[in-house]
Design a protein around this motif. Structure first.
Motif, PDB file in Angstrom:
ATOM      1  N   HIS A  41      20.755-103.123  29.549  1.00  0.00           N
ATOM      2  CA  HIS A  41      20.314-102.188  28.507  1.00  0.00           C
ATOM      3  C   HIS A  41      18.884-101.783  28.837  1.00  0.00           C
ATOM      4  O   HIS A  41      17.981-102.620  28.840  1.00  0.00           O
ATOM      5  CB  HIS A  41      20.380-102.847  27.124  1.00  0.00           C
ATOM      6  N   HIS A  42      18.701-100.489  29.138  1.00  0.00           N
ATOM      7  CA  HIS A  42      17.389 -99.941  29.477  1.00  0.00           C
ATOM      8  C   HIS A  42      16.741 -99.430  28.188  1.00  0.00           C
ATOM      9  O   HIS A  42      17.315 -98.582  27.506  1.00  0.00           O
ATOM     10  CB  HIS A  42      17.516 -98.762  30.446  1.00  0.00           C
ATOM     11  N   VAL A  43      15.541 -99.929  27.892  1.00  0.00           N
ATOM     12  CA  VAL A  43      14.797 -99.498  26.711  1.00  0.00           C
ATOM     13  C   VAL A  43      13.463 -98.953  27.211  1.00  0.00           C
ATOM     14  O   VAL A  43      12.576 -99.722  27.586  1.00  0.00           O
ATOM     15  CB  VAL A  43      14.587-100.663  25.717  1.00  0.00           C
ATOM     16  N   PRO A  44      13.312 -97.619  27.247  1.00  0.00           N
ATOM     17  CA  PRO A  44      12.086 -97.028  27.788  1.00  0.00           C
ATOM     18  C   PRO A  44      10.905 -97.202  26.839  1.00  0.00           C
ATOM     19  O   PRO A  44      11.069 -97.647  25.705  1.00  0.00           O
ATOM     20  CB  PRO A  44      12.453 -95.550  27.941  1.00  0.00           C
ATOM     21  N   GLY A  45       9.743 -96.834  27.312  1.00  0.00           N
ATOM     22  CA  GLY A  45       8.553 -96.857  26.485  1.00  0.00           C
ATOM     23  C   GLY A  45       7.571 -97.930  26.919  1.00  0.00           C
ATOM     24  O   GLY A  45       7.715 -98.546  27.971  1.00  0.00           O
ATOM     25  N   HIS A  46       6.565 -98.145  26.044  1.00  0.00           N
ATOM     26  CA  HIS A  46       5.500 -99.100  26.333  1.00  0.00           C
ATOM     27  C   HIS A  46       5.303-100.082  25.196  1.00  0.00           C
ATOM     28  O   HIS A  46       4.266-100.730  25.106  1.00  0.00           O
ATOM     29  CB  HIS A  46       4.192 -98.354  26.623  1.00  0.00           C
ATOM     30  N   GLY A  47       6.285-100.186  24.310  1.00  0.00           N
ATOM     31  CA  GLY A  47       6.196-101.112  23.187  1.00  0.00           C
ATOM     32  C   GLY A  47       6.632-102.509  23.588  1.00  0.00           C
ATOM     33  O   GLY A  47       7.093-102.745  24.712  1.00  0.00           O
ATOM     34  N   PRO A  48       6.514-103.463  22.660  1.00  0.00           N
ATOM     35  CA  PRO A  48       6.849-104.857  22.963  1.00  0.00           C
ATOM     36  C   PRO A  48       8.340-105.080  23.236  1.00  0.00           C
ATOM     37  O   PRO A  48       8.702-106.095  23.833  1.00  0.00           O
ATOM     38  CB  PRO A  48       6.401-105.613  21.715  1.00  0.00           C
ATOM     39  N   LEU A  49       9.198-104.165  22.838  1.00  0.00           N
ATOM     40  CA  LEU A  49      10.635-104.314  23.082  1.00  0.00           C
ATOM     41  C   LEU A  49      11.108-103.523  24.296  1.00  0.00           C
ATOM     42  O   LEU A  49      12.276-103.605  24.673  1.00  0.00           O
ATOM     43  CB  LEU A  49      11.432-103.879  21.848  1.00  0.00           C
ATOM     44  N   SER A  50      10.221-102.746  24.890  1.00  0.00           N
ATOM     45  CA  SER A  50      10.596-101.926  26.043  1.00  0.00           C
ATOM     46  C   SER A  50      10.897-102.813  27.244  1.00  0.00           C
ATOM     47  O   SER A  50      10.344-103.899  27.382  1.00  0.00           O
ATOM     48  CB  SER A  50       9.453-100.970  26.404  1.00  0.00           C
ATOM     49  N   GLY A  51      11.799-102.331  28.088  1.00  0.00           N
ATOM     50  CA  GLY A  51      12.128-103.075  29.303  1.00  0.00           C
ATOM     51  C   GLY A  51      13.607-103.017  29.597  1.00  0.00           C
ATOM     52  O   GLY A  51      14.341-102.190  29.040  1.00  0.00           O
ATOM     53  N   GLU A  52      14.041-103.893  30.472  1.00  0.00           N
ATOM     54  CA  GLU A  52      15.457-103.978  30.829  1.00  0.00           C
ATOM     55  C   GLU A  52      15.982-105.340  30.430  1.00  0.00           C
ATOM     56  O   GLU A  52      15.392-106.371  30.759  1.00  0.00           O
ATOM     57  CB  GLU A  52      15.655-103.764  32.332  1.00  0.00           C
ATOM     58  N   TYR A  53      17.080-105.315  29.718  1.00  0.00           N
ATOM     59  CA  TYR A  53      17.755-106.543  29.311  1.00  0.00           C
ATOM     60  C   TYR A  53      18.989-106.655  30.186  1.00  0.00           C
ATOM     61  O   TYR A  53      19.870-105.805  30.144  1.00  0.00           O
ATOM     62  CB  TYR A  53      18.097-106.474  27.817  1.00  0.00           C
ATOM     63  N   ARG A  54      19.033-107.683  31.034  1.00  0.00           N
ATOM     64  CA  ARG A  54      20.078-107.825  32.060  1.00  0.00           C
ATOM     65  C   ARG A  54      20.914-109.049  31.767  1.00  0.00           C
ATOM     66  O   ARG A  54      20.482-110.129  32.028  1.00  0.00           O
ATOM     67  CB  ARG A  54      19.436-107.963  33.446  1.00  0.00           C
ATOM     68  N   THR A  55      22.036-108.918  31.266  1.00  0.00           N
ATOM     69  CA  THR A  55      23.065-109.894  30.896  1.00  0.00           C
ATOM     70  C   THR A  55      23.389-109.695  29.420  1.00  0.00           C
ATOM     71  O   THR A  55      22.540-109.234  28.639  1.00  0.00           O
ATOM     72  CB  THR A  55      22.717-111.396  31.097  1.00  0.00           C
ATOM     73  N   ALA A  56      24.596-110.071  29.066  1.00  0.00           N
ATOM     74  CA  ALA A  56      25.027-109.944  27.675  1.00  0.00           C
ATOM     75  C   ALA A  56      24.135-110.766  26.752  1.00  0.00           C
ATOM     76  O   ALA A  56      23.758-110.318  25.668  1.00  0.00           O
ATOM     77  CB  ALA A  56      26.488-110.362  27.547  1.00  0.00           C
ATOM     78  N   ALA A  57      23.746-111.956  27.187  1.00  0.00           N
ATOM     79  CA  ALA A  57      22.903-112.817  26.353  1.00  0.00           C
ATOM     80  C   ALA A  57      21.543-112.167  26.078  1.00  0.00           C
ATOM     81  O   ALA A  57      21.047-112.216  24.946  1.00  0.00           O
ATOM     82  CB  ALA A  57      22.717-114.179  27.019  1.00  0.00           C
ATOM     83  N   GLU A  58      20.934-111.545  27.091  1.00  0.00           N
ATOM     84  CA  GLU A  58      19.640-110.876  26.898  1.00  0.00           C
ATOM     85  C   GLU A  58      19.784-109.677  25.968  1.00  0.00           C
ATOM     86  O   GLU A  58      18.916-109.432  25.128  1.00  0.00           O
ATOM     87  CB  GLU A  58      19.054-110.426  28.239  1.00  0.00           C
ATOM     88  N   VAL A  59      20.859-108.907  26.113  1.00  0.00           N
ATOM     89  CA  VAL A  59      21.086-107.739  25.256  1.00  0.00           C
ATOM     90  C   VAL A  59      21.246-108.191  23.802  1.00  0.00           C
ATOM     91  O   VAL A  59      20.635-107.622  22.893  1.00  0.00           O
ATOM     92  CB  VAL A  59      22.300-106.919  25.732  1.00  0.00           C
ATOM     93  N   LEU A  60      22.040-109.232  23.573  1.00  0.00           N
ATOM     94  CA  LEU A  60      22.215-109.741  22.212  1.00  0.00           C
ATOM     95  C   LEU A  60      20.891-110.255  21.656  1.00  0.00           C
ATOM     96  O   LEU A  60      20.582-110.043  20.480  1.00  0.00           O
ATOM     97  CB  LEU A  60      23.276-110.833  22.181  1.00  0.00           C
ATOM     98  N   GLY A  61      20.085-110.893  22.494  1.00  0.00           N
ATOM     99  CA  GLY A  61      18.761-111.354  22.073  1.00  0.00           C
ATOM    100  C   GLY A  61      17.869-110.199  21.662  1.00  0.00           C
ATOM    101  O   GLY A  61      17.114-110.302  20.682  1.00  0.00           O
ATOM    102  N   PHE A  62      17.960-109.098  22.377  1.00  0.00           N
ATOM    103  CA  PHE A  62      17.213-107.881  22.037  1.00  0.00           C
ATOM    104  C   PHE A  62      17.637-107.382  20.657  1.00  0.00           C
ATOM    105  O   PHE A  62      16.794-107.035  19.822  1.00  0.00           O
ATOM    106  CB  PHE A  62      17.438-106.823  23.120  1.00  0.00           C
ATOM    107  N   TYR A  63      18.933-107.347  20.394  1.00  0.00           N
ATOM    108  CA  TYR A  63      19.430-106.875  19.093  1.00  0.00           C
ATOM    109  C   TYR A  63      18.952-107.785  17.962  1.00  0.00           C
ATOM    110  O   TYR A  63      18.529-107.305  16.907  1.00  0.00           O
ATOM    111  CB  TYR A  63      20.952-106.775  19.093  1.00  0.00           C
ATOM    112  N   VAL A  64      18.964-109.090  18.190  1.00  0.00           N
ATOM    113  CA  VAL A  64      18.478-110.037  17.187  1.00  0.00           C
ATOM    114  C   VAL A  64      16.995-109.779  16.921  1.00  0.00           C
ATOM    115  O   VAL A  64      16.540-109.787  15.774  1.00  0.00           O
ATOM    116  CB  VAL A  64      18.727-111.490  17.643  1.00  0.00           C
ATOM    117  N   ARG A  65      16.234-109.500  17.976  1.00  0.00           N
ATOM    118  CA  ARG A  65      14.791-109.224  17.833  1.00  0.00           C
ATOM    119  C   ARG A  65      14.541-107.963  16.997  1.00  0.00           C
ATOM    120  O   ARG A  65      13.598-107.920  16.202  1.00  0.00           O
ATOM    121  CB  ARG A  65      14.177-109.081  19.229  1.00  0.00           C
TER     122      ARG A  65
END
Length: 139
Positions: A41-65
């Motif tokens: 999951h690619h999240v563009p920008g320069h905020g604290p949540l921006s970046g690439e989440y690589r794996t299902a576990a990381e993507v789910l962690g992003f959603y929880v955040r």
């Protein structure tokens, strides 16, 4: 000849709609079932949540955040979803508030682009209508 028009929704359109419904309910189990293990999951920008989440576990962690930082107020409500065998797109209204920051509200639109293989989402790109406002909200 019949006057009735039959609409046949592509299975991947239904898959994406199911994902947004699960997201709205906080059903991480169903979302996990829709994601490939190697999803990105690619999240563009320069905020604290921006970046690439690589794996299902990381993507789910992003959603929880997203839910944690917004005190559970984050919503991503699609108003148009389309897909074919390999790609999908959703036009999404997003909304969130930041607890402890009165008046700090995210109320905008984004486009989520998907790559789908064998009934699983392998890639997501979220493109905010106003990336600067998005970055400022989450910072």
């Amino acid at each position: 000849m019949s006057d009735t028009h039959v609409s046949c929704e592509h299975p991947n359109t239904a898959l994406l709609k199911d994902g947004y419904t699960a997201f709205a309910k906080g059903d991480m189990t169903l979302i996990r079932d829709l994601l490939a293990e190697n999803v990105v999951h690619h999240v563009p920008g320069h905020g604290p949540l921006s970046g690439e989440y690589r794996t299902a576990a990381e993507v789910l962690g992003f959603y929880v955040r997203l839910f944690e930082l917004s005190g559970g107020t984050f919503r991503a409500e699609p108003y148009a979803v389309m897909a074919n065998e390999e790609y999908g797109a959703a036009l999404v209204q997003t909304y969130a508030e930041r607890p402890g920051h009165p008046g700090r509200v995210l109320d905008g639109r984004s486009v989520d682009l998907f790559h789908i293989e064998d009934g699983k989402i392998t890639e997501i790109r979220t493109l905010a209508e106003d990336q600067y406002a998005d970055d400022a909200f989450w910072s």
